[in-house]
Design a protein around this motif. Structure first.
Motif, short mmCIF file in Angstrom:
data_model
loop_
_atom_site.label_atom_id
_atom_site.label_comp_id
_atom_site.label_asym_id
_atom_site.label_seq_id
_atom_site.Cartn_x
_atom_site.Cartn_y
_atom_site.Cartn_z
N ALA A 8 -46.60 8.43 49.12
CA ALA A 8 -47.26 9.70 48.80
C ALA A 8 -48.67 9.45 48.26
N ASP A 9 -48.80 8.48 47.35
CA ASP A 9 -50.12 8.16 46.79
C ASP A 9 -51.09 7.72 47.88
N VAL A 10 -50.61 6.89 48.80
CA VAL A 10 -51.48 6.39 49.88
C VAL A 10 -51.88 7.52 50.81
N GLU A 11 -50.94 8.39 51.14
CA GLU A 11 -51.29 9.51 52.01
C GLU A 11 -52.36 10.40 51.38
N ILE A 12 -52.23 10.66 50.09
CA ILE A 12 -53.22 11.47 49.38
C ILE A 12 -54.59 10.79 49.42
N MET A 13 -54.61 9.50 49.15
CA MET A 13 -55.89 8.79 49.14
C MET A 13 -56.50 8.70 50.54
N LEU A 14 -55.67 8.55 51.56
CA LEU A 14 -56.20 8.51 52.93
C LEU A 14 -56.84 9.85 53.30
N GLU A 15 -56.18 10.94 52.93
CA GLU A 15 -56.77 12.25 53.18
C GLU A 15 -58.09 12.41 52.43
N GLN A 16 -58.10 11.92 51.21
CA GLN A 16 -59.32 12.02 50.40
C GLN A 16 -60.46 11.19 51.02
N LEU A 17 -60.14 10.00 51.52
CA LEU A 17 -61.15 9.17 52.17
C LEU A 17 -61.70 9.85 53.42
N LYS A 18 -60.80 10.46 54.21
CA LYS A 18 -61.26 11.15 55.42
C LYS A 18 -62.21 12.28 55.05
N GLN A 19 -61.92 12.97 53.97
CA GLN A 19 -62.82 14.03 53.54
C GLN A 19 -64.13 13.48 53.00
N MET A 20 -64.06 12.45 52.17
CA MET A 20 -65.27 11.87 51.57
C MET A 20 -66.26 11.42 52.64
N PHE A 21 -65.74 10.86 53.72
CA PHE A 21 -66.60 10.32 54.77
C PHE A 21 -66.71 11.25 55.98
N ASN A 22 -66.15 12.46 55.85
CA ASN A 22 -66.18 13.45 56.93
C ASN A 22 -65.64 12.86 58.24
N LYS A 58 -58.48 20.29 50.11
CA LYS A 58 -59.88 19.87 50.27
C LYS A 58 -60.68 20.12 49.00
N ASN A 59 -60.43 21.25 48.37
CA ASN A 59 -61.10 21.56 47.11
C ASN A 59 -60.67 20.58 46.02
N LEU A 60 -59.39 20.28 45.99
CA LEU A 60 -58.86 19.33 45.01
C LEU A 60 -59.49 17.95 45.18
N TYR A 61 -59.59 17.49 46.43
CA TYR A 61 -60.20 16.18 46.69
C TYR A 61 -61.67 16.18 46.29
N SER A 62 -62.36 17.27 46.56
CA SER A 62 -63.77 17.37 46.16
C SER A 62 -63.93 17.29 44.65
N LYS A 63 -63.03 17.95 43.93
CA LYS A 63 -63.07 17.90 42.47
C LYS A 63 -62.85 16.48 41.97
N ALA A 64 -61.92 15.75 42.60
CA ALA A 64 -61.65 14.38 42.19
C ALA A 64 -62.89 13.51 42.38
N VAL A 65 -63.56 13.67 43.51
CA VAL A 65 -64.78 12.88 43.78
C VAL A 65 -65.88 13.26 42.80
N LEU A 66 -66.03 14.54 42.51
CA LEU A 66 -67.04 14.97 41.54
C LEU A 66 -66.75 14.41 40.15
N LYS A 67 -65.47 14.38 39.78
CA LYS A 67 -65.11 13.90 38.45
C LYS A 67 -65.25 12.39 38.31
#
Length: 88
Positions: free
Chosen positions: A54-68, A4-13
């Motif tokens: 693997a790339d898609v799974e990572i991005m899907l998790e990131q999207l779920k976090q971005m949109f809560n 979750k922290n990693l995904y947040s950093k990606a969105v911030l960057k």
């Protein structure tokens, strides 16, 4: 590793829009690899398919976090799996 922290950093960057575009790109790349898997030697394509999944799974998790949406997706997925089970 705290994903979750990693995904947040990606969105911030890179920003929300860039991460949405990246998700679309990764989904497109998975589509291409699936087409290749159907069309050519399936074993020679396995590593590429694994990479794109693997790339898609990572991005899907990131999207779920971005949109809560973690809980909403989990609930919807459960309902859809129940429906699939009934169909089968």
């Amino acid at each position: 590793m705290d994903k979750k922290n990693l995904y947040s950093k990606a969105v911030l960057k890179w920003g929300v829009s860039a991460q949405i575009m990246m998700a679309i790109e990764e989904l497109s790349e998975l589509s291409v690899e699936l087409c290749h898997w159907l069309r050519i030697n399936k074993e020679s394509n396995k590593n590429k398919l694994v990479d794109e999944l693997a790339d898609v799974e990572i991005m899907l998790e990131q999207l779920k976090q971005m949109f809560n949406l973690f809980d909403d997706v989990r609930i919807k997925k459960s309902h859809k799996l129940e429906r699939l089970n009934k169909l089968l």
